[in-house]
Design an enzyme around this catalytic site. Structure first.
Site, PDB file in Angstrom:
ATOM      1  N   GLY A   1      -0.457  -2.667   4.606  1.00 53.59           N
ATOM      2  CA  GLY A   1       0.261  -1.850   4.476  1.00 53.59           C
ATOM      3  C   GLY A   1       1.627  -1.546   6.086  1.00 53.59           C
ATOM      4  O   GLY A   1       2.082  -2.188   5.848  1.00 53.59           O
ATOM      5  N   ARG A   2       0.719  -1.359   6.729  1.00 53.75           N
ATOM      6  CA  ARG A   2       1.450  -1.223   8.014  1.00 53.75           C
ATOM      7  C   ARG A   2       1.746  -2.126   8.897  1.00 53.75           C
ATOM      8  O   ARG A   2       2.975  -2.819   9.220  1.00 53.75           O
ATOM      9  CB  ARG A   2       0.758  -1.010   9.699  1.00 53.75           C
ATOM     10  CG  ARG A   2       0.232   0.629   8.970  1.00 53.75           C
ATOM     11  CD  ARG A   2      -0.781   1.173  10.776  1.00 53.75           C
ATOM     12  NE  ARG A   2      -2.128   0.727   9.647  1.00 53.75           N
ATOM     13  CZ  ARG A   2      -3.493   1.161  10.467  1.00 53.75           C
ATOM     14  NH1 ARG A   2      -3.644   1.822  11.862  1.00 53.75           N
ATOM     15  NH2 ARG A   2      -4.417   0.893   9.989  1.00 53.75           N
TER      16      ARG A   2
ATOM     17  N   TYR B   1      -9.763  13.074   1.156  1.00 58.95           N
ATOM     18  CA  TYR B   1      -9.097  14.742   0.010  1.00 58.95           C
ATOM     19  C   TYR B   1      -9.958  14.530  -0.821  1.00 58.95           C
ATOM     20  O   TYR B   1     -11.366  14.878  -0.751  1.00 58.95           O
ATOM     21  CB  TYR B   1      -7.556  13.625  -0.066  1.00 58.95           C
ATOM     22  CG  TYR B   1      -6.687  13.557   0.805  1.00 58.95           C
ATOM     23  CD1 TYR B   1      -6.530  14.294   2.014  1.00 58.95           C
ATOM     24  CD2 TYR B   1      -6.173  11.846   0.999  1.00 58.95           C
ATOM     25  CE1 TYR B   1      -5.851  14.661   2.989  1.00 58.95           C
ATOM     26  CE2 TYR B   1      -5.824  11.535   2.633  1.00 58.95           C
ATOM     27  CZ  TYR B   1      -5.031  12.246   3.031  1.00 58.95           C
ATOM     28  OH  TYR B   1      -4.468  12.587   3.922  1.00 58.95           O
TER      29      TYR B   1
ATOM     30  N   ALA C   1       1.428   8.786  -1.401  1.00 53.85           N
ATOM     31  CA  ALA C   1      -0.217   9.477  -2.105  1.00 53.85           C
ATOM     32  C   ALA C   1       1.453  11.237  -2.404  1.00 53.85           C
ATOM     33  O   ALA C   1       2.030  11.694  -1.688  1.00 53.85           O
ATOM     34  CB  ALA C   1      -0.524  10.117  -1.156  1.00 53.85           C
TER      35      ALA C   1
ATOM     36  N   SER D   1       0.759  -1.205  -0.024  1.00 54.60           N
ATOM     37  CA  SER D   1       0.598   0.526  -0.029  1.00 54.60           C
ATOM     38  C   SER D   1       0.754   1.239   0.093  1.00 54.60           C
ATOM     39  O   SER D   1       2.148   1.041   0.787  1.00 54.60           O
ATOM     40  CB  SER D   1      -0.983  -0.542   1.308  1.00 54.60           C
ATOM     41  OG  SER D   1      -1.814  -0.389   0.944  1.00 54.60           O
ATOM     42  N   PRO D   2       0.170   2.481  -0.833  1.00 54.68           N
ATOM     43  CA  PRO D   2       0.751   3.491  -0.425  1.00 54.68           C
ATOM     44  C   PRO D   2       0.574   4.403   0.705  1.00 54.68           C
ATOM     45  O   PRO D   2      -0.170   4.096   1.639  1.00 54.68           O
ATOM     46  CB  PRO D   2       0.302   4.076  -1.437  1.00 54.68           C
ATOM     47  CG  PRO D   2      -1.146   4.075  -1.301  1.00 54.68           C
ATOM     48  CD  PRO D   2      -0.913   2.357  -1.941  1.00 54.68           C
TER      49      PRO D   2
END
Length: 378
Positions: free
Chosen positions: A331-332, A188, A58, A23-24
């Site tokens: 991700g994490r 966003y 991002a 993941s970003p």
């Protein structure tokens, strides 16, 4: 049989060696939007451990879109050159590379999370030596109490920002990225236009759902026009949020995006408002966002990415086997265990799993399993 998680998949011209997506993950470490050695070290760990696709965090399409002074950017030549170098240094390790492009809108101009995650003190100079940037959004509705009231974007502002998205997509292509992701989630700018909580406009960009989707539609059209047809275009969405955006609306938005040339929907949630503690009561449940990926996949026919508290290899495999998603984003858990992909392959019994890693590691790792575990136990 090879587990689905470790079966190749092709999206447009991009063939992935497996279904694992990094993941970003924002690092807030760029200088004037330029990636540096930190980003290389951060991403390099995942590339040498076998991930199929790595998505760079991002990355802002203009300075006014920056959340913090540490955000990466892709609006000038120096930023593009650094991204191109990053791609060049990572590609030899077998992972495909994507970059997520974004604009913070009304959530721009904030402290880094560990500094308090609130608005910057605009009376103080910025650490990068630049000037404070304009905070704008679809309507003059602040993200939360005490945050700046955004300036309502004019149609000229909208045109400028859409052009910035297009220009960043061109730069991403020139830098050599295999795929591109439009960030339309997490409160966003695109998400702000979609949400009735943030978008109170009465012109062609506000009101009913079709009008609120117009900004997102025009961004997709502008990006797809310049992004090569053979390269895949992803889009991350918040399938549900805390302020009334629904999964049914996401299905409609995703369906439109697919018709415009988006190839894959990355299914996340939330972010439009400060968290309502009862909005997502299941957030602590592993894979709590998987039903969103399944629903959008079933109702639009588009491939989806499942993301969110997917930690175990067998859970990831179950999601794919059930047809709930086509790719799994981690991700994490990748930060905690950068070799997650390699360990997952071992847990799922993938033969020759060390073929995923460079020979410098492969030779010694193959010897690691040469001694039976029962002997090691003695």
């Amino acid at each position: 049989m090879t587990p689905l998680l470790f079966s190749p998949i092709t999206v447009k011209s991009m063939e992935l060696r497996n279904r694992v997506v990094v993941s970003p993950m924002a690092q807030y470490a760029a200088i004037n939007g330029v990636v540096n050695d930190w980003h290389f070290a951060h991403l390099h760990r995942f590339a040498i451990s076998g991930a199929g696709l790595i998505c760079v965090e991002a990355t802002k399409v203009e300075r006014r879109g920056m959340g913090t002074v540490g955000d990466t950017g892709l609006w000038n030549d120096a930023q593009e050159a650094a991204m191109a170098q990053l791609v060049t240094r990572l590609k030899p390790f077998g992972a495909k590379l994507a970059v997520q492009i974004n604009h913070a809108g009304r959530k721009a101009g904030t402290l880094k999370p560990w500094e308090g995650w609130g608005p910057l003190d605009r009376s103080q100079p910025l650490v990068d030596g630049g000037e404070h940037w304009d905070v704008m959004g679809p309507s003059p509705v602040p993200y939360r109490e005490g945050w700046p009231v955004p300036r309502e974007m004019t149609t000229a502002d909208i045109d400028d920002v859409i052009s910035a998205w297009s220009a960043s997509a061109r730069r991403a292509d020139r830098a050599g990225f295999d795929a591109l992701e439009i960030h339309a989630a997490h409160g966003y700018l695109i998400h702000q236009f979609l949400s009735e909580a943030a978008n109170r406009r009465t012109d062609a960009y506000g009101g009913n759902l079709t009008a609120r989707m117009r900004f997102g539609r025009e961004v997709i059209e502008a990006v797809r026009y310049v992004w090569p047809e053979e390269k895949p275009l992803f889009m991350r969405i918040s399938a549900r949020d805390e302020a009334g955006w629904t999964l049914d609306q996401s299905v409609e938005f995703a369906r439109m995006a697919g018709q415009l040339g988006v190839d894959v929907i990355d299914c996340s949630s939330g972010g439009i408002a400060p968290k309502n503690l009862t909005a997502f009561e299941d957030e602590s449940r592993p894979g709590y966002q998987v039903p969103y990926a399944r629903e959008i996949r079933e109702k639009t026919g588009l491939p989806t990415v499942a993301v969110g508290l997917i930690r175990e290899a067998r859970h990831a495999e179950e999601i794919l086997q059930a047809g709930d998603a086509d790719l799994i984003a981690i991700g994490r858990e990748m930060l905690y265990n950068p070799a997650w992909t390699l360990h997952a392959a071992g847990e799922l019994g993938v033969e020759n799993r060390f073929e995923m890693v460079p020979p410098n590691h492969r030779h010694f790792l193959s010897r690691r399993d040469a001694v039976p575990r029962e002997k090691l136990a003695k």
